[in-house]
Design a protein around this motif. Structure first.
Motif, PDB file in Angstrom:
ATOM      1  N   LEU A  36       0.798  -1.186   0.038  1.00 14.27           N
ATOM      2  CA  LEU A  36      -0.156   0.017   0.057  1.00 14.27           C
ATOM      3  C   LEU A  36       0.779   1.152   0.169  1.00 14.27           C
ATOM      4  O   LEU A  36       0.586   2.280  -0.732  1.00 14.27           O
ATOM      5  N   VAL A  95       2.825   1.818  -3.499  1.00 18.92           N
ATOM      6  CA  VAL A  95       1.973   2.439  -4.586  1.00 18.92           C
ATOM      7  C   VAL A  95       1.711   3.836  -4.146  1.00 18.92           C
ATOM      8  O   VAL A  95       1.729   4.890  -4.959  1.00 18.92           O
ATOM      9  N   GLY A  96       1.486   4.285  -2.726  1.00 20.81           N
ATOM     10  CA  GLY A  96       1.282   5.634  -2.352  1.00 20.81           C
ATOM     11  C   GLY A  96       2.612   6.391  -2.654  1.00 20.81           C
ATOM     12  O   GLY A  96       2.345   7.427  -3.107  1.00 20.81           O
ATOM     13  N   GLN A  97       3.783   5.786  -2.706  1.00 18.70           N
ATOM     14  CA  GLN A  97       4.989   6.567  -2.908  1.00 18.70           C
ATOM     15  C   GLN A  97       5.099   6.888  -4.378  1.00 18.70           C
ATOM     16  O   GLN A  97       5.532   7.795  -4.865  1.00 18.70           O
ATOM     17  N   GLN A 155       2.486   6.942  -6.652  1.00 22.15           N
ATOM     18  CA  GLN A 155       1.550   7.866  -7.227  1.00 22.15           C
ATOM     19  C   GLN A 155       1.976   9.384  -6.627  1.00 22.15           C
ATOM     20  O   GLN A 155       1.747  10.226  -7.469  1.00 22.15           O
ATOM     21  N   GLY A 156       2.589   9.669  -5.587  1.00 28.01           N
ATOM     22  CA  GLY A 156       3.074  10.856  -5.207  1.00 28.01           C
ATOM     23  C   GLY A 156       4.114  11.452  -5.810  1.00 28.01           C
ATOM     24  O   GLY A 156       4.259  12.499  -6.310  1.00 28.01           O
ATOM     25  N   PRO A 192      -2.680   4.706 -12.601  1.00 24.56           N
ATOM     26  CA  PRO A 192      -2.741   3.074 -12.336  1.00 24.56           C
ATOM     27  C   PRO A 192      -1.119   2.569 -12.181  1.00 24.56           C
ATOM     28  O   PRO A 192      -0.348   3.331 -12.916  1.00 24.56           O
ATOM     29  N   GLN A 205       0.007  10.218   4.387  1.00 28.81           N
ATOM     30  CA  GLN A 205       1.300  10.085   4.398  1.00 28.81           C
ATOM     31  C   GLN A 205       2.013  11.155   5.620  1.00 28.81           C
ATOM     32  O   GLN A 205       1.896  10.747   6.569  1.00 28.81           O
ATOM     33  N   CYS A 219       2.050  14.660  -1.027  1.00 26.17           N
ATOM     34  CA  CYS A 219       2.485  13.283  -0.727  1.00 26.17           C
ATOM     35  C   CYS A 219       1.916  12.301  -1.781  1.00 26.17           C
ATOM     36  O   CYS A 219       2.462  11.521  -2.171  1.00 26.17           O
TER      37      CYS A 219
END
Lengths: 794, 169
Positions: free
Chosen positions: A687, A690-692, A694-695, A738, B110, B148
């Motif tokens: 999780l 994917v957050g990294q 997308q950011g 995506p 984040q 973030c």
């Protein structure tokens, strides 16, 4: 004195379950959604004063005089300090080169340089007092670009350089120069069927982390000071601060408070020394919080760059050679410029196999705002240019741009321009294949039964089009980023792990100085401890300087290096626990001596799954604690003349496909989708991974179509230091992203993981640019793209 | 000057307020409620979003005196506010508002600095529009900057909260 709202309870939060590979939730998440998480700007202390910095209003000038009398006379003002009030002879600091004055000395070198500091009992009083300080400037000629920096009669930004780079730079206004030469580019050029040249410009980007620079300095009874601070590296700050304050390092205590993002902008010091100076001077706690305007002056930015490239290829689509020259504007102080030069040059060809290269990268000293670390660090600027070149060459050859990239893609075993072999998976062609294979977003998605939904069109709610003049474009890009500190830097982390019984169950405590800036390192550390020690309860101790350095939260390195240190310390704890177990229980079961033993579910088990003992019984009130430093494989410096050398630890690869829609009449761009494929080695927390991605992708989008610090070339002053004028992507500007995560283990790294934070920021920008070129047919050799570049009205 | 207003259901009194102070400053520095964040202090980023008599506002742009006699809800009071809206039944075992729980579960947090403002804004949108389209969510949250996440997990969180709300979980 301990600060009220000190972060011990207010930044760590509750434990969550799950070992590595699971999408464990953040331990600090609940505090962050309830508003209780204590960021550095939330610190408060009884009798606290507010600090304020007076900054230069001009970019390059002699300081003729400073008059602080009126400011000091203002009721509520406790102290005003200038260069002359600094307590020791150490009055400069810097990450590598100590060229930055704590307060300006006789001269200012950029717009917004700190000149004086004030402490008062109300922030508005402090601001008004600072405004009453009279500074007389005598302006000096400006150095603003390569031509003015290296002209025969150029003014020197720093007259008396003594740093080690001065011996190999062609001019004192060049901070550092790194050539990289491999093969014979001249001879190879003669074998090329096509040669493509391009000149590119990359704008100045701001990290624009949301939590402003801030902290609280509390004077202590032993004459020292305790600083609660938002930073990326506590021990680097400490090393720079202590000599200026005239204190031994053990009297400067630092505790990480909540950090509202960083992205490189907190690698350099900002208000740390100033707050401590005022606290020590007044004997009272001093809090400094920048507002957004000041934040634009209070940290370094991403280097703007001019890049010249020449690519050659044969008819069958193989690159013959690459030549390039990258000029980075480092601004008034060195900051991380030398390392940015190292990255831009060594990664300047991109993730391609090219045997003949001739590269030169330099960083300038100018009177523009200082530039240093930002996510992607030198590799971002190069990627924008080499990917534009790859599209141009493909067009010349009549090849599909993805196909052309795949024919030249590096793979495991390829030699870098530095001669260093790539010794772990490098799935460049595969990432491109994956990103191309993702389904395309539907055409004309703005159409609905009730007509056009303008929110999904370029121009959005400005209602500038219902689809007329809107053209779609698609673009691809791929990039390569190094992970960890390179070029021979001793890049280690320290972890202290303790295992004991509390409340009737085994509990592990992980203590590091790692700066959690939002990336989720605290989540991952707890996951590692759970996996290695087989316990459910893991406490993450607040990060502070009571434990050894964890290095910087940058260079995509924390999960690798501090995660590696936590893993290593856990392994040593496990060994000791097993020793204790053998001593206590070894005679009861032969497996203690013969089997491979693991810690799982709070028990000692054999690799066959047989339970030998409960950890609670093994420990029997004893605590096992280990503190260790851990290092990745050593690297070596690049040769100053040839750039050859095994300078990097690991590489990280990401590819993007951008789909844009452009209102060609108004020059407005809507990015519809930014698909990403990235190899992460091993996703410790899918999780968060994917957050990294997308950011990082979104920050790349920002520099493609929106973000730029505008510096007036005539005055070197910043013209847009606010979120009104410096635009970062909103949720309306950001498309769906995506993500396809590939996990090919790097056998050299803990769990096979690969640092992930930066690579997606590289390829996002050139993919968007390629898509806009595809839609408009325009060459577009600068980023960010503005409407006038698309309409020809600039 | 003295300012009297209600914060998260409780009457509050702030003394010695300088006329130039914002509602955000009074909340953070005088009332011990630093949950509302100070990222730009010029109404561009939405990190300081609170509800003033039910309306989402940037508290940095509201003079403290303008709050006199009015009701303010901050992120610190969001769970209680959601509980009362739901007729007093606890929304989640965790004690959090559904939107807070959804932000955690979706990985929408984040660094967390934008989170308080986004939560207040998203909660208000779901109150008005329980079944928002993606375009509705983007429009409603377009005044809240996040640096973030790239917003994807925030979209996921709001969709999740809306879905749970419609399913009554």
């Amino acid at each position: 004195m301990a600060a009220n709202g000190a972060p011990t309870k207010l930044t760590q939060g509750a434990p969550a379950k799950g070992g590595i590979g699971e999408s464990t939730l953040r331990p600090d998440g609940t505090l962050k959604v309830t508003g209780e998480f204590a960021y550095s700007s939330d610190m408060w202390h009884e009798d606290m004063l507010w600090g304020q910095i007076l900054r230069s209003t001009v970019a390059h000038a002699e300081i003729v005089s400073i008059d602080t009398a009126e400011a000091l006379a203002l009721p509520g003002v406790y102290a005003v300090m200038t260069y002359d009030d600094l307590p020791t002879d150490v009055r400069h600091y810097g990450l590598e080169i100590q060229d930055t004055p704590v307060l300006a000395h006789g001269k200012v070198r950029h717009h917004g340089e700190p000149v004086a500091i004030v402490a008062a009992d109300h922030p508005e009083t402090a601001r008004r007092a600072a405004a009453k300080i009279k500074v007389e400037y005598r302006e000096l000629p400006l150095v603003t670009d390569e031509a003015s920096a290296t002209a025969p009669d150029a003014v020197l930004v720093h007259e008396h350089r003594t740093d080690h780079h001065i011996h190999h730079v062609p001019h004192p206004n060049i901070v550092h120069r790194q050539p990289i030469v491999r093969g014979d580019a001249e001879a190879a050029a003669r074998r090329a069927d096509v040669i493509v040249r391009g000149e590119y410009t990359f704008g100045m980007q701001d990290q624009a982390f949301l939590g402003p620079e801030s902290g609280l300095a509390v004077p202590e009874e032993d004459g020292g000071v305790h600083l609660y601070i938002a930073t990326q590296w506590l021990h680097s700050d400490l090393r720079q601060m202590a000599p200026v304050l005239g204190l031994p390092e053990d009297k400067v205590r630092m505790t990480l408070s909540g950090v509202g993002g960083a992205f490189g902008g907190r690698e350099d010091l900002s208000m740390q020394i100033h707050a401590c100076l005022l606290a020590l001077r007044t004997g009272k706690p001093v809090k400094i919080v920048y507002n957004r305007f000041e934040s634009f002056f209070g940290h370094v930015h991403r280097h703007p760059a001019k890049l010249s490239y020449e690519h050659g290829a044969t008819r069958d689509g193989k690159l013959t050679h690459v030549k390039c020259r990258i000029v980075l504007d480092g601004g008034a102080y060195a900051s991380a410029s030398p390392a940015v030069v190292g990255n831009a040059s060594s990664l300047g060809v991109g993730p391609y196999a090219v045997d003949h290269v001739d590269i030169e990268a330099i960083a300038l000293y100018t009177n523009n705002p200082p530039c240093g670390a930002m996510r992607g660090f030198g590799a971002v600027q190069a990627c924008f240019a080499y990917e534009a070149q790859m599209d141009k060459v493909a067009r010349e050859l009549g090849l599909d741009p993805v196909e052309f990239r795949q024919r030249n893609a590096m793979e495991q075993g390829t030699l870098m321009p530095t001669g260093q072999p790539v010794d772990s998976p490098a799935p460049v062609a595969e990432l491109l294949r994956r990103v191309k294979a993702m389904p395309m977003p539907p055409e004309r998605q703005w159409e609905s039964s009730e007509g056009a939904d303008v929110r999904q069109l370029p121009g959005g709610l400005s209602n500038t089009t219902h689809g007329e003049g809107v053209v779609r474009g698609v673009g691809y890009a791929v990039g390569i980023k190094n992970v960890g500190f390179s070029e021979g830097f001793d890049d280690y982390s320290t972890a202290r792990v303790r295992l004991e019984v509390a409340g009737g169950e085994p509990v592990a405590t992980v203590h590091t100085a790692m700066a959690e800036v939002g990336q989720g390192g605290v989540t991952v550390h707890a996951q590692i401890a759970r996996t290695e020690l087989g316990v459910a309860q893991v406490t993450i101790h607040p990060a502070d300087t009571a434990v050894g350095s964890a290095g910087s939260t940058s260079a995509s390195r924390q999960t690798y290096v501090t995660g590696g240190a936590v893993k290593h310390a856990c392994e040593l704890v496990r060994e000791r626990v097993l020793e204790i177990g053998r001593r206590r229980f070894g005679s009861y079961h032969p497996a203690w001596a013969t089997a491979e033993l693991l810690l799982e579910g709070g028990k000692v088990v054999t690799d066959g799954g047989e339970v030998l003992a409960d950890l609670v019984d093994v420990l029997e009130g004893e605590a096992v604690e280990v503190e260790r430093e851990w290092r990745h494989r050593p690297t070596e410096p690049f040769d100053p003349r040839t750039g050859q050398g095994n300078g990097h630890v690991q590489y990280s690869f990401a590819a993007h496909r951008a789909v844009v829609e452009v209102d060609t009449e108004l020059g407005l761009v809507k990015v519809i989708e930014l698909a990403c494929a990235q190899d992460v080695g091993k996703a410790l927390n899918p999780l968060s991974v994917v957050g990294q991605i997308q950011g990082g992708t979104t920050q790349g989008l920002g520099i493609a179509v929106m973000e730029e610090i505008v510096v007036d070339p005539k005055t070197a002053k910043v013209r847009n230091p606010s979120f009104t004028d410096y635009l970062i992507p909103t949720i309306l500007d950001t498309p769906t992203i995506p993500v396809d995560v590939l996990e090919l283990a790097d056998d050299h790294a803990p769990y096979g993981l690969r640092g992930i934070g930066e690579a997606p920021t590289l390829s996002s920008t050139p993919a968007v640019l390629a898509a806009i070129r595809d839609a408009t047919g325009l060459p577009l050799d600068r980023t960010p793209v503005r409407p006038e570049h698309l309409t020809g009205t600039n | 000057m003295r300012v009297n207003f209600t914060v998260n259901g409780r009457p509050q009194e702030a003394d010695d307020v300088w006329e130039g102070e914002s509602l955000l400053y009074v909340l953070r520095e005088r009332l011990g409620l630093p949950g509302s964040k100070n990222a730009c202090e010029q109404g561009e980023c939405g990190s300081c979003t609170v509800r003033l008599d039910g309306v989402p506002v940037c508290s940095c742009l509201v003079a403290a005196g303008q709050a006199e006699g009015r009701e303010v809800v901050t992120v610190e009071g969001l769970a209680e506010y959601a509980r009362e809206r739901a007729g007093g039944t606890p929304a989640q075992d965790s004690g959090l508002a559904p939107i807070q729980q959804a932000f955690l579960d979706a990985g929408a947090v984040q660094c967390g600095f934008c989170t308080p403002g986004l939560l207040v804004a998203a909660d208000e949108m779901l109150e008005r529009n329980p079944t928002p389209s993606d375009a509705d969510i983007r429009e409603a949250l377009s005044g809240n900057l996040c640096r973030c996440t790239g917003y994807e997990k925030i979209m996921d969180a709001v969709r999740l909260a809306a879905a749970r709300q419609s399913e009554g979980v």
